[in-house]
Each structure stands twice: as structure tokens, then as C-alpha cells.
Design an enzyme around this catalytic site. Sequence first.
Site, PDB file in Angstrom:
ATOM      1  N   MET A   1     -16.762  -7.783  -0.767  1.00  0.00           N
ATOM      2  CA  MET A   1     -16.049  -6.656  -0.136  1.00  0.00           C
ATOM      3  C   MET A   1     -15.751  -5.558  -1.164  1.00  0.00           C
ATOM      4  O   MET A   1     -14.609  -5.290  -1.479  1.00  0.00           O
ATOM      5  CB  MET A   1     -14.734  -7.178   0.483  1.00  0.00           C
ATOM      6  CG  MET A   1     -14.958  -8.220   1.556  1.00  0.00           C
ATOM      7  SD  MET A   1     -13.441  -9.095   2.043  1.00  0.00           S
ATOM      8  CE  MET A   1     -13.211 -10.229   0.670  1.00  0.00           C
TER       9      MET A   1
ATOM     10  N   GLN B   1     -11.841  -3.360   9.968  1.00  0.00           N
ATOM     11  CA  GLN B   1     -10.837  -2.559   9.264  1.00  0.00           C
ATOM     12  C   GLN B   1     -10.609  -1.234   9.978  1.00  0.00           C
ATOM     13  O   GLN B   1      -9.462  -0.841  10.252  1.00  0.00           O
ATOM     14  CB  GLN B   1     -11.303  -2.270   7.828  1.00  0.00           C
ATOM     15  CG  GLN B   1     -11.242  -3.415   6.859  1.00  0.00           C
ATOM     16  CD  GLN B   1     -11.789  -3.005   5.498  1.00  0.00           C
ATOM     17  OE1 GLN B   1     -12.547  -2.048   5.377  1.00  0.00           O
ATOM     18  NE2 GLN B   1     -11.419  -3.737   4.463  1.00  0.00           N
TER      19      GLN B   1
ATOM     20  N   THR C   1     -10.827  -7.867  -3.766  1.00  0.00           N
ATOM     21  CA  THR C   1     -10.686  -6.551  -3.174  1.00  0.00           C
ATOM     22  C   THR C   1      -9.198  -6.245  -3.049  1.00  0.00           C
ATOM     23  O   THR C   1      -8.405  -7.167  -2.820  1.00  0.00           O
ATOM     24  CB  THR C   1     -11.354  -6.484  -1.785  1.00  0.00           C
ATOM     25  OG1 THR C   1     -10.919  -5.309  -1.079  1.00  0.00           O
ATOM     26  CG2 THR C   1     -10.994  -7.678  -0.926  1.00  0.00           C
ATOM     27  N   ASN C   2      -8.813  -4.999  -3.204  1.00  0.00           N
ATOM     28  CA  ASN C   2      -7.406  -4.620  -3.022  1.00  0.00           C
ATOM     29  C   ASN C   2      -7.025  -4.558  -1.541  1.00  0.00           C
ATOM     30  O   ASN C   2      -6.007  -5.111  -1.124  1.00  0.00           O
ATOM     31  CB  ASN C   2      -7.146  -3.249  -3.659  1.00  0.00           C
ATOM     32  CG  ASN C   2      -7.105  -3.289  -5.177  1.00  0.00           C
ATOM     33  OD1 ASN C   2      -6.073  -3.513  -5.783  1.00  0.00           O
ATOM     34  ND2 ASN C   2      -8.255  -3.067  -5.790  1.00  0.00           N
ATOM     35  N   THR C   3      -7.849  -3.878  -0.749  1.00  0.00           N
ATOM     36  CA  THR C   3      -7.494  -3.598   0.651  1.00  0.00           C
ATOM     37  C   THR C   3      -7.179  -4.860   1.447  1.00  0.00           C
ATOM     38  O   THR C   3      -6.202  -4.899   2.206  1.00  0.00           O
ATOM     39  CB  THR C   3      -8.627  -2.825   1.348  1.00  0.00           C
ATOM     40  OG1 THR C   3      -8.801  -1.567   0.689  1.00  0.00           O
ATOM     41  CG2 THR C   3      -8.313  -2.573   2.812  1.00  0.00           C
TER      42      THR C   3
ATOM     43  N   CYS D   1      -8.890   0.257  -5.900  1.00  0.00           N
ATOM     44  CA  CYS D   1     -10.012  -0.220  -5.095  1.00  0.00           C
ATOM     45  C   CYS D   1     -11.005  -0.760  -6.102  1.00  0.00           C
ATOM     46  O   CYS D   1     -11.280  -0.106  -7.124  1.00  0.00           O
ATOM     47  CB  CYS D   1     -10.620   0.904  -4.263  1.00  0.00           C
ATOM     48  SG  CYS D   1     -12.136   0.409  -3.414  1.00  0.00           S
ATOM     49  N   THR D   2     -11.534  -1.936  -5.867  1.00  0.00           N
ATOM     50  CA  THR D   2     -12.328  -2.605  -6.891  1.00  0.00           C
ATOM     51  C   THR D   2     -13.643  -1.897  -7.199  1.00  0.00           C
ATOM     52  O   THR D   2     -14.283  -2.192  -8.209  1.00  0.00           O
ATOM     53  CB  THR D   2     -12.598  -4.068  -6.501  1.00  0.00           C
ATOM     54  OG1 THR D   2     -13.118  -4.142  -5.169  1.00  0.00           O
ATOM     55  CG2 THR D   2     -11.314  -4.887  -6.584  1.00  0.00           C
ATOM     56  N   GLU D   3     -14.041  -0.927  -6.360  1.00  0.00           N
ATOM     57  CA  GLU D   3     -15.256  -0.157  -6.649  1.00  0.00           C
ATOM     58  C   GLU D   3     -15.006   1.071  -7.533  1.00  0.00           C
ATOM     59  O   GLU D   3     -15.954   1.611  -8.118  1.00  0.00           O
ATOM     60  CB  GLU D   3     -15.917   0.332  -5.348  1.00  0.00           C
ATOM     61  CG  GLU D   3     -16.684  -0.720  -4.575  1.00  0.00           C
ATOM     62  CD  GLU D   3     -15.789  -1.577  -3.710  1.00  0.00           C
ATOM     63  OE1 GLU D   3     -16.216  -2.666  -3.303  1.00  0.00           O
ATOM     64  OE2 GLU D   3     -14.629  -1.169  -3.459  1.00  0.00           O
TER      65      GLU D   3
END
Length: 230
Positions: A10, A52, A83-85, A197-199
Site C-alpha cells: 500500500m 478508501q 503505510t501511514n493512511t 505518507c510512505t511514498e
Amino acid sequence: MKIIGLLGGMSWESTQSYYQAINQGIKSQLGGLSSAKLCLYSVNFDEIEKLQHQGRWEETADILASAAQAVERAGADFLLICTNTMHKVAPQIQAKLNIPLLHIADATAQSLQSQGITKVGLLGTRFTMEQAFYKQRLTQNFGIEVVVPVQEDRDTVHEIIYNELCLGKIRDGSRQRYLEIIDTLHAQGAQAVILGCTEIALLVQPHHTQVPLFDTTAIHAQAAVEMALS
């Protein structure tokens, strides 16, 4: 060494960063040919992303809790949601597990506190920037004030994450917009900015700005290394 459980995919772009960072962390601690003991369950992000944006969070919780239980059955001693979200549904996931969940916001807050940060900017998906599950945890549990961009900038940050970074697209123009937003948060009193956000760390890195950046992927991965070796 404890077995690290990873709930990833994710997106897979950032999960790849987790896998690399954790293994590098274990090698740096133990040396030689050492690598991490881990179990990874990678979900289909297309399915999660649609839910989401439709606000169907309980359905995402069911999918991720089932995946997390599979990781536990595989032998993991603790779990990271990569993932943060999706920490929005961390309580529902933890409730279905008998192993601890290493929360990304807690690891980040502890890193902020170690640097004396009391007011921080937050970049992430619209869900992370606008909803309470992440900001409130930092404020209530750790006393850290959180500021987020204005609506137009939040929309920009969100769209770049889903339409570019999750697809592996790294664009100089998007980096420049992020840097402008980071500068604005700094001008509003933020001592540092969370790449929540991990991206985002695929796009913006510390050498791009003089504003201190807290990369949640790197922080979460290092916390996993420390827990695995504790």
C-alpha cells in the site's frame, strides 16, 4: 531475533523501501551476512484504494485484519502496517491480533521528541492530513502540535501521491511543489515536517531542503529493527 510481520502493498513501491531499510538495519547491527527474519503479506492496493476513496473504511479494516492474522499465523512476533493512511484502522486490526502492532505515529513521535520538536508540519494523503486519527495521536499522546497545508496544497499533495508516486513516477515539477509547501509550513512555525505518507520519501529527501524532514518509512523500519533485536 524476533520475526517482523509486514502488512504491505500500500503501495508496493514503498513496501520495497521497508524491506530494504529493515534488512540494511539488521546488517548494520549484526554485520556479516545478517538479514531480517520477516513475514510479508502484500495486499492488492487497487482494492484498498477504491474503498478508501468511497469512505468504506470498515471494509478495508476487515481485509487488513484478515491479512494481519495470516502474518501472525506465519510466525511473526509483531506487526507493522507499511503505510501511514491505513493506521486509521489500526485499532480494528490490533483487536484481531495476539501480537503487538508497532504504530507508525508512535515511532515518529518518539523520533520527533528526541530532537526536541514540539510543532511539526504534516504531509500525507488527504485522509492523514485532514482526519483526526494521526494528528490527534501526536498531540494527545506526545504533546506535539501539528500543522497541515491549506486545502489547495492538501489536494496537490494527495493527487501527486496517488497519481504519480504510487505508480513509481518521480517528477521534478512535483518535487518543487512539495518543497514550496514544506517552506510554507516552516514559515508557519513548523520546526520540521513529517513525510507522513510512505511514498513521499521517494520524491523528497533531506538534501532537497534545509527544513528537517522526518521520513516515516525510515523511522518505522528502524523501530522494527530495534524491536526485533530487543
